[in-house]
Design a protein around this motif. Sequence first.
Motif: not given
Length: 76
Positions: A37-45
Motif C-alpha cells: 500500500h502507498q502509505t506502507d512504502v516507508g515502513k518497508v524501506i
Amino acid sequence: MKELILVIAKALVDHPEDVRVDVKEDDRGTVYQLTVHQTDVGKVIGKQGRIAKALRTVVSSAAVKSDKRVMVDIIS
C-alpha cells in the motif's frame, strides 16, 4: 521464496491485505516485485533503506542453495 517475502512484509505494514509479490524471470535472474500500500512504502524501506537492505539480505541468503541471482524490487 515468495512466501518468505510475504511473511516478512506483512509483519511490517499496516495494510497486510495489500501486500503482493510477483515473480519475474529475466536475464539478470529472478526478480521478486514486492507491492505494498502507498502509505506502507516507508515502513518497508525503513530509515536510510535499512529494512529493505535486511530483507534483500535474508532473501539472497535463502537463495544460495539454488545458485540463482535473486533481487527484490519494492513498488508502491
